[in-house]
Design a protein around this motif. Structure first.
Motif, PDB file in Angstrom:
ATOM      1  N   LEU A  95      47.487  26.583  34.936  1.00  0.00           N
ATOM      2  CA  LEU A  95      46.401  27.334  35.416  1.00  0.00           C
ATOM      3  C   LEU A  95      46.577  28.142  36.408  1.00  0.00           C
ATOM      4  O   LEU A  95      46.238  29.217  36.634  1.00  0.00           O
ATOM      5  N   ALA A  96      47.327  27.590  37.816  1.00  0.00           N
ATOM      6  CA  ALA A  96      47.331  28.184  38.848  1.00  0.00           C
ATOM      7  C   ALA A  96      48.108  29.510  38.963  1.00  0.00           C
ATOM      8  O   ALA A  96      48.205  30.265  39.721  1.00  0.00           O
ATOM      9  N   SER A  97      49.166  29.543  37.900  1.00  0.00           N
ATOM     10  CA  SER A  97      50.085  30.616  37.934  1.00  0.00           C
ATOM     11  C   SER A  97      49.642  31.695  36.573  1.00  0.00           C
ATOM     12  O   SER A  97      50.271  32.571  36.370  1.00  0.00           O
ATOM     13  N   ARG A  98      48.458  31.614  35.990  1.00  0.00           N
ATOM     14  CA  ARG A  98      47.885  32.447  35.082  1.00  0.00           C
ATOM     15  C   ARG A  98      47.602  33.787  35.521  1.00  0.00           C
ATOM     16  O   ARG A  98      47.383  34.103  36.475  1.00  0.00           O
ATOM     17  N   PRO A  99      47.959  35.073  34.820  1.00  0.00           N
ATOM     18  CA  PRO A  99      47.838  36.442  35.336  1.00  0.00           C
ATOM     19  C   PRO A  99      46.307  36.562  35.329  1.00  0.00           C
ATOM     20  O   PRO A  99      45.745  36.150  34.080  1.00  0.00           O
ATOM     21  N   LEU A 100      45.858  37.268  36.306  1.00  0.00           N
ATOM     22  CA  LEU A 100      44.472  37.764  36.090  1.00  0.00           C
ATOM     23  C   LEU A 100      44.251  39.187  36.242  1.00  0.00           C
ATOM     24  O   LEU A 100      44.929  39.951  37.039  1.00  0.00           O
ATOM     25  N   PRO A 101      43.407  39.897  35.589  1.00  0.00           N
ATOM     26  CA  PRO A 101      43.090  41.143  35.748  1.00  0.00           C
ATOM     27  C   PRO A 101      42.373  41.357  36.844  1.00  0.00           C
ATOM     28  O   PRO A 101      41.627  40.789  37.392  1.00  0.00           O
ATOM     29  N   ALA A 102      42.702  42.829  37.367  1.00  0.00           N
ATOM     30  CA  ALA A 102      42.083  43.194  38.756  1.00  0.00           C
ATOM     31  C   ALA A 102      40.554  43.641  38.404  1.00  0.00           C
ATOM     32  O   ALA A 102      40.286  44.210  37.337  1.00  0.00           O
ATOM     33  N   GLN A 103      39.539  43.131  39.279  1.00  0.00           N
ATOM     34  CA  GLN A 103      38.330  43.706  39.308  1.00  0.00           C
ATOM     35  C   GLN A 103      37.756  44.476  40.104  1.00  0.00           C
ATOM     36  O   GLN A 103      38.372  44.558  41.368  1.00  0.00           O
ATOM     37  N   SER A 104      36.838  45.323  39.846  1.00  0.00           N
ATOM     38  CA  SER A 104      36.289  46.198  41.266  1.00  0.00           C
ATOM     39  C   SER A 104      35.836  45.512  42.329  1.00  0.00           C
ATOM     40  O   SER A 104      35.626  46.066  43.326  1.00  0.00           O
ATOM     41  N   ALA A 105      35.147  44.354  41.908  1.00  0.00           N
ATOM     42  CA  ALA A 105      34.735  43.526  43.289  1.00  0.00           C
ATOM     43  C   ALA A 105      35.943  42.739  43.952  1.00  0.00           C
ATOM     44  O   ALA A 105      36.880  42.316  43.243  1.00  0.00           O
ATOM     45  N   ALA A 106      35.785  42.582  45.390  1.00  0.00           N
ATOM     46  CA  ALA A 106      36.729  41.709  45.905  1.00  0.00           C
ATOM     47  C   ALA A 106      36.666  40.117  45.466  1.00  0.00           C
ATOM     48  O   ALA A 106      35.953  39.350  45.815  1.00  0.00           O
ATOM     49  N   VAL A 107      37.587  39.796  44.539  1.00  0.00           N
ATOM     50  CA  VAL A 107      37.395  38.433  43.920  1.00  0.00           C
ATOM     51  C   VAL A 107      38.894  38.004  44.263  1.00  0.00           C
ATOM     52  O   VAL A 107      39.872  38.729  43.605  1.00  0.00           O
ATOM     53  N   ASP A 108      39.239  37.001  44.832  1.00  0.00           N
ATOM     54  CA  ASP A 108      40.728  36.109  44.876  1.00  0.00           C
ATOM     55  C   ASP A 108      40.847  35.556  43.907  1.00  0.00           C
ATOM     56  O   ASP A 108      40.684  34.173  44.055  1.00  0.00           O
ATOM     57  N   GLY A 109      40.973  35.841  42.973  1.00  0.00           N
ATOM     58  CA  GLY A 109      41.196  35.291  41.568  1.00  0.00           C
ATOM     59  C   GLY A 109      42.477  34.160  41.665  1.00  0.00           C
ATOM     60  O   GLY A 109      42.410  32.985  41.304  1.00  0.00           O
ATOM     61  N   PRO A 110      43.464  34.546  42.111  1.00  0.00           N
ATOM     62  CA  PRO A 110      44.504  33.562  42.159  1.00  0.00           C
ATOM     63  C   PRO A 110      44.271  32.199  42.982  1.00  0.00           C
ATOM     64  O   PRO A 110      44.461  31.084  42.829  1.00  0.00           O
ATOM     65  N   ALA A 111      43.758  32.600  44.242  1.00  0.00           N
ATOM     66  CA  ALA A 111      42.978  31.360  45.089  1.00  0.00           C
ATOM     67  C   ALA A 111      42.180  30.497  44.229  1.00  0.00           C
ATOM     68  O   ALA A 111      42.048  29.263  44.677  1.00  0.00           O
ATOM     69  N   LEU A 112      41.211  31.118  43.450  1.00  0.00           N
ATOM     70  CA  LEU A 112      40.082  30.245  42.653  1.00  0.00           C
ATOM     71  C   LEU A 112      40.940  29.442  41.596  1.00  0.00           C
ATOM     72  O   LEU A 112      40.783  28.169  41.386  1.00  0.00           O
ATOM     73  N   LEU A 113      41.844  30.075  40.972  1.00  0.00           N
ATOM     74  CA  LEU A 113      42.959  29.511  40.061  1.00  0.00           C
ATOM     75  C   LEU A 113      43.486  28.185  40.616  1.00  0.00           C
ATOM     76  O   LEU A 113      43.456  26.963  40.109  1.00  0.00           O
ATOM     77  N   LYS A 114      44.023  28.438  41.882  1.00  0.00           N
ATOM     78  CA  LYS A 114      44.646  27.243  42.527  1.00  0.00           C
ATOM     79  C   LYS A 114      43.595  26.089  43.041  1.00  0.00           C
ATOM     80  O   LYS A 114      43.907  24.824  43.007  1.00  0.00           O
ATOM     81  N   ALA A 115      42.444  26.538  43.232  1.00  0.00           N
ATOM     82  CA  ALA A 115      41.505  25.597  43.717  1.00  0.00           C
ATOM     83  C   ALA A 115      40.603  24.835  42.478  1.00  0.00           C
ATOM     84  O   ALA A 115      39.780  24.015  42.632  1.00  0.00           O
TER      85      ALA A 115
END
Length: 154
Positions: free
Chosen positions: A64-84
């Protein structure tokens, strides 16, 4: 006939309004991971929704923590969310998942989810996990694809 339609619409409006939640009700500091089988899907406004049935023993995916995520127009720290990400503390096996408005689902080209399909969702539930078993989706994982739902694709 037209009068009956208006009365029916007026009576059903409170139900639709009650089903929609703003972001402020959700604990955005505690990302929750749910993965299970879609048992009900509603592709409608104000947002697409699905009912997700979790397995008896839910687990966080090892990758889960290493899954690639698409970029969004809003400032969302996706990798940090996956790690947490963590599993919910409540033991409900059935969750209501709020996705995004249909215009955003279309912008991401999310295929309509089918009943029986396995779906993963990273999102937020009510502060303290109080109230109903509802998750507001930040990222949707379906059919080997990840979709960001907070905003439009970047």
């Amino acid at each position: 006939m037209q009068r009956r339609t208006l009365i029916a619409a007026a009576l059903s409006a409170p139900l639709a309004a009650r089903a929609h939640h703003g972001w402020s009700s959700f604990d955005q500091g505690r990302p929750i991971w749910l993965e299970g089988r879609a048992t009900k899907v509603a592709w409608r406004n104000p947002h697409a929704e699905l009912t997700l049935e979790l397995p008896a023993d839910p687990k966080l995916p090892a990758d889960l923590a290493s899954r690639p995520l698409p970029a969004q127009s809003a400032a969302v720290d996706g990798p940090a969310l996956l790690k947490a990400a963590q599993l919910p503390t409540r033991k409900d096996r059935v969750w209501e998942v709020e996705l995004a408005p249909l215009t955003r689902m279309d912008a991401w080209k999310v295929p309509q989810i089918k009943v029986g399909e396995t779906v993963g969702v990273l999102g937020f539930t009510f502060t303290g996990e109080k109230g109903d078993a509802v998750l507001r989706a930040e990222y949707l994982f379906v059919g080997g694809q990840a979709y960001g739902l907070r905003s439009s694709p970047a």
